[in-house]
Design a protein around this motif. Structure first.
Motif, PDB file in Angstrom:
ATOM      1  N   LEU A  83     -15.456 -10.224  41.041  1.00 39.43           N
ATOM      2  CA  LEU A  83     -16.541  -9.544  40.357  1.00 39.43           C
ATOM      3  C   LEU A  83     -15.959  -9.077  39.021  1.00 39.43           C
ATOM      4  O   LEU A  83     -15.208  -8.111  38.966  1.00 39.43           O
ATOM      5  N   THR A  84     -16.263  -9.809  37.967  1.00 39.89           N
ATOM      6  CA  THR A  84     -15.677  -9.534  36.654  1.00 39.89           C
ATOM      7  C   THR A  84     -16.741  -9.006  35.708  1.00 39.89           C
ATOM      8  O   THR A  84     -17.803  -9.611  35.552  1.00 39.89           O
ATOM      9  N   LEU A  85     -16.434  -7.868  35.093  1.00 41.31           N
ATOM     10  CA  LEU A  85     -17.301  -7.254  34.096  1.00 41.31           C
ATOM     11  C   LEU A  85     -16.673  -7.406  32.718  1.00 41.31           C
ATOM     12  O   LEU A  85     -15.457  -7.324  32.578  1.00 41.31           O
ATOM     13  N   LEU A  88     -21.712  -3.054  28.969  1.00 45.86           N
ATOM     14  CA  LEU A  88     -21.152  -3.882  30.042  1.00 45.86           C
ATOM     15  C   LEU A  88     -22.113  -4.993  30.401  1.00 45.86           C
ATOM     16  O   LEU A  88     -23.330  -4.801  30.364  1.00 45.86           O
ATOM     17  N   ARG A  89     -21.543  -6.122  30.779  1.00 43.88           N
ATOM     18  CA  ARG A  89     -22.337  -7.225  31.300  1.00 43.88           C
ATOM     19  C   ARG A  89     -21.459  -8.051  32.229  1.00 43.88           C
ATOM     20  O   ARG A  89     -20.231  -7.946  32.198  1.00 43.88           O
ATOM     21  N   ALA A  98     -11.732  -6.895  36.629  1.00 48.37           N
ATOM     22  CA  ALA A  98     -12.117  -7.726  37.767  1.00 48.37           C
ATOM     23  C   ALA A  98     -11.804  -7.010  39.074  1.00 48.37           C
ATOM     24  O   ALA A  98     -10.712  -6.473  39.259  1.00 48.37           O
ATOM     25  N   LEU A  99     -12.780  -7.010  39.973  1.00 44.53           N
ATOM     26  CA  LEU A  99     -12.651  -6.444  41.305  1.00 44.53           C
ATOM     27  C   LEU A  99     -12.446  -7.586  42.287  1.00 44.53           C
ATOM     28  O   LEU A  99     -13.282  -8.484  42.386  1.00 44.53           O
ATOM     29  N   LYS A 100     -11.322  -7.536  43.000  1.00 38.31           N
ATOM     30  CA  LYS A 100     -11.005  -8.563  44.003  1.00 38.31           C
ATOM     31  C   LYS A 100     -11.383  -8.009  45.363  1.00 38.31           C
ATOM     32  O   LYS A 100     -10.945  -6.915  45.735  1.00 38.31           O
ATOM     33  N   GLY A 101     -12.226  -8.760  46.070  1.00 38.15           N
ATOM     34  CA  GLY A 101     -12.729  -8.243  47.341  1.00 38.15           C
ATOM     35  C   GLY A 101     -13.590  -7.032  47.061  1.00 38.15           C
ATOM     36  O   GLY A 101     -14.240  -6.948  46.025  1.00 38.15           O
TER      37      GLY A 101
END
Length: 170
Positions: free
Chosen positions: A63-65, A10-11, A78-81
């Motif tokens: 926040l995208t991995l 992961l990055r 992707a995590l939103k909020g």
């Protein structure tokens, strides 16, 4: 004796990832959702990546991995909020190799670290079983319009913090 598969890594998302992540998004929609969505629905859904600049801005704004195999992107999430999974897509060629689970584990830990008590996702019909197996519970059925087509999905939720104990192996 068989050769061991390389382990995914992961990055964080980089702006230069946008074209390959857009291609993964389209391939995932086109190749993995045919049993649940019509061709017109798939095309409308995949069309969200047609404007790569907008797609990249969406990924950069969350926040995208990025999951990689031998340094090549094979999936992303992707995590939103602090508490909503906006996207989780893997290339059809790596389905069943733990890439989606690794991405979801990471988002759950990051959401918990951001203070989220629960995590939600609007899961497509083809992804709902994956999320159910990971402890998510359906809370609401939805119909959304995407590029002029109606698509169904299910809002699912998982309470965080019950499973992992501090210091326990992960």
């Amino acid at each position: 004796m068989g050769q061991a598969l390389p382990k995914p890594a992961l990055r964080p998302f980089l702006a230069t990832d946008t074209p390959v992540l857009a291609a993964i998004f389209v391939a995932s929609v086109e190749e993995l959702t045919g049993e649940d969505y019509s061709e017109a629905q798939q095309q409308a859904w995949a069309g969200a990546a047609d404007d790569e600049e907008q797609f990249g801005k969406r990924l950069a704004g969350e926040l995208t991995l990025v999951a990689t195999l031998q340094n090549s992107p094979v999936g992303f999430a992707a995590l939103k909020g602090k508490d909503h999974i906006d996207m989780l897509y893997v290339h059809p060629g790596v389905v069943g190799q733990g890439v989606a689970s690794m991405l979801l584990d990471a988002l759950e830990k990051l959401a918990g670290g951001r203070g989220a008590k629960a995590l939600t996702v609007d899961a497509s019909d083809n992804a709902a079983e994956f999320f159910t197996k990971r402890g998510y519970v359906a809370t609401r059925r939805n119909t959304v319009t995407v590029n002029g087509e109606w698509l169904a999905n299910t809002t699912m939720q998982k309470t965080l913090g019950d499973g992992a104990k501090p210091g326990a192996p992960t």
